[in-house]
Design an enzyme around this catalytic site. Structure first.
Site, PDB file in Angstrom:
ATOM      1  N   ASP A  16      35.306  45.033  37.514  1.00 18.95           N
ATOM      2  CA  ASP A  16      35.017  43.883  36.596  1.00 18.95           C
ATOM      3  C   ASP A  16      36.331  43.964  35.935  1.00 18.95           C
ATOM      4  O   ASP A  16      37.290  44.534  35.967  1.00 18.95           O
ATOM      5  CB  ASP A  16      33.977  44.543  35.491  1.00 18.95           C
ATOM      6  N   SER A  17      36.272  42.877  34.786  1.00 23.34           N
ATOM      7  CA  SER A  17      37.444  42.679  34.078  1.00 23.34           C
ATOM      8  C   SER A  17      37.652  43.841  33.047  1.00 23.34           C
ATOM      9  O   SER A  17      38.792  44.133  32.476  1.00 23.34           O
ATOM     10  CB  SER A  17      37.197  41.390  33.302  1.00 23.34           C
ATOM     11  N   CYS A  79      30.775  41.687  38.291  1.00 24.38           N
ATOM     12  CA  CYS A  79      31.095  40.559  37.102  1.00 24.38           C
ATOM     13  C   CYS A  79      30.623  39.376  37.659  1.00 24.38           C
ATOM     14  O   CYS A  79      30.994  38.709  38.855  1.00 24.38           O
ATOM     15  CB  CYS A  79      32.784  40.625  37.102  1.00 24.38           C
ATOM     16  N   ASN A  80      29.958  38.429  36.881  1.00 18.91           N
ATOM     17  CA  ASN A  80      29.409  37.076  37.165  1.00 18.91           C
ATOM     18  C   ASN A  80      30.649  36.362  37.279  1.00 18.91           C
ATOM     19  O   ASN A  80      30.657  35.498  38.435  1.00 18.91           O
ATOM     20  CB  ASN A  80      28.588  36.691  36.133  1.00 18.91           C
ATOM     21  N   GLU A 160      33.563  43.606  23.999  1.00 24.54           N
ATOM     22  CA  GLU A 160      34.890  44.504  24.584  1.00 24.54           C
ATOM     23  C   GLU A 160      35.321  44.913  23.320  1.00 24.54           C
ATOM     24  O   GLU A 160      35.843  46.231  23.395  1.00 24.54           O
ATOM     25  CB  GLU A 160      35.770  43.689  25.467  1.00 24.54           C
ATOM     26  N   CYS A 192      26.409  37.526  32.670  1.00 23.78           N
ATOM     27  CA  CYS A 192      27.646  38.247  32.221  1.00 23.78           C
ATOM     28  C   CYS A 192      27.194  39.859  32.282  1.00 23.78           C
ATOM     29  O   CYS A 192      26.349  40.024  31.436  1.00 23.78           O
ATOM     30  CB  CYS A 192      28.304  37.858  31.026  1.00 23.78           C
ATOM     31  N   THR A 193      28.138  40.534  32.790  1.00 25.20           N
ATOM     32  CA  THR A 193      27.583  41.809  32.871  1.00 25.20           C
ATOM     33  C   THR A 193      28.005  42.897  31.680  1.00 25.20           C
ATOM     34  O   THR A 193      27.571  43.768  31.461  1.00 25.20           O
ATOM     35  CB  THR A 193      28.411  42.763  34.026  1.00 25.20           C
ATOM     36  N   HIS A 194      28.810  41.974  30.672  1.00 15.56           N
ATOM     37  CA  HIS A 194      28.803  42.688  29.433  1.00 15.56           C
ATOM     38  C   HIS A 194      27.620  42.582  28.490  1.00 15.56           C
ATOM     39  O   HIS A 194      27.378  43.444  27.499  1.00 15.56           O
ATOM     40  CB  HIS A 194      29.880  41.925  28.565  1.00 15.56           C
TER      41      HIS A 194
END
Ligand code: DGL
Length: 279
Positions: A16-17, A79-80, A160, A192-194
């Site tokens: 992911d980012s 990550c989308n 984040e 969004c995976t966040h």
């Protein structure tokens, strides 16, 4: 001579980012504790959601190459934004070296299989919403469902930076969720995976009026199913998990501890310094 590792004992690569993919990694770890994980968070380039598809594709291919050096049996794009614009490119790049799994298809299949889902809202990064990939895939699966997507670009950087479950996050979340674009929805995909990290605040906003879906557990079950289909579920014990980031951030370190109970040693791997890298 190097010891031969059985195909099923090879690790799972996840990327992911930043910390978002940890929601997927921890769901995988919970469901399949015998699998070894190699995680890469590209914190040097975060947020991906604001970047061009070309940049996201280049970085994703380089990260896949790095994960393949661990002989991963599967690579999970957690990550989308990457799944939206780079899945096909990564899949082609990786070829038959590993199975490549994105976070969008399993969620679309799951949500479309729910009865009573008529008006689906999607929130995600600019990259994901601009790609329109959720709407296109949902429409292929369900003739009845209508889809409304809203870019919510402040959310991933906010999370984040550790802003969740506080006054600031509540104000931003409520502002986004009250936008006319996603009014009258009966279901909401956290694209969004966040976002699983702010799921309690989103639930508080809707007070049970809307069904909320996030990718973490749905994708973990899908990964288990795919590994099983390929007879690649590890039959032994997990090896050492590895967590890499391209740039050190304190919030990443704190988040890995939330998810993996302090047992993590973060390793910095600046792929971008080591590669002559041009986008
Ligand atoms: N977690 C990511 C996603 O699912 C990306 C967030 C970002 O870097 O913008 O889209």
């Amino acid at each position: 001579m190097a010891r031969k590792v059985s195909p099923s004992a090879r690790p799972l690569g996840i990327f992911d980012s930043g910390i978002g993919g940890l929601t997927v990694a921890s769901a995988i770890h919970e469901l399949m504790p015998d699998e070894t994980l190699v995680y890469f968070g590209d914190t040097a380039h975060l947020p991906y959601g604001d970047k061009s598809p070309e940049a996201i594709r280049k970085w994703s291919q380089a990260i896949s190459d790095f994960l393949l050096t661990f002989n991963c049996k599967a690579i999970i794009i957690a990550c989308n934004s990457i799944s939206s614009v780079a899945f096909d490119v990564v899949k082609k790049h990786v070829g038959n070296k590993a199975i490549v799994i994105n976070v969008i298809d399993p969620v679309v299949d799951y949500v479309c299989a729910q009865s009573g889902t008529k008006h689906i809202g999607i929130i995600g990064t600019k990259a994901t919403v601009k790609s329109d990939v959720y709407a296109l895939k949902i429409k292929q699966k369900s003739k009845k469902a209508s889809v409304s997507s809203l870019a919510t670009p402040l959310l991933a950087p906010m999370i984040e930076e550790g802003f969740f479950n506080n006054k600031i996050s509540k104000t931003i979340i409520n502002d986004y969720l009250s936008r006319p674009k996603i009014k009258n929805i009966d279901s909401l995909i956290l694209g969004c995976t966040h976002y699983p990290l702010i799921r309690p605040e989103i639930e508080q906003y809707y007070k049970g009026r809307v069904n909320i879906f996030d990718s973490a557990r749905i994708v973990a079950h899908h990964v288990q199913w795919v590994l099983d289909e390929h007879q690649l579920l590890n039959t032994g014990k997990a090896g050492k998990h590895r967590f890499f980031i391209s740039d050190y951030t304190q919030s990443f370190e704190q988040s890995t501890k939330i998810f993996f109970k302090g047992k993590i040693k973060l390793e910095q791997k600046n792929l971008w310094k080591e590669r002559e890298f041009k986008v």
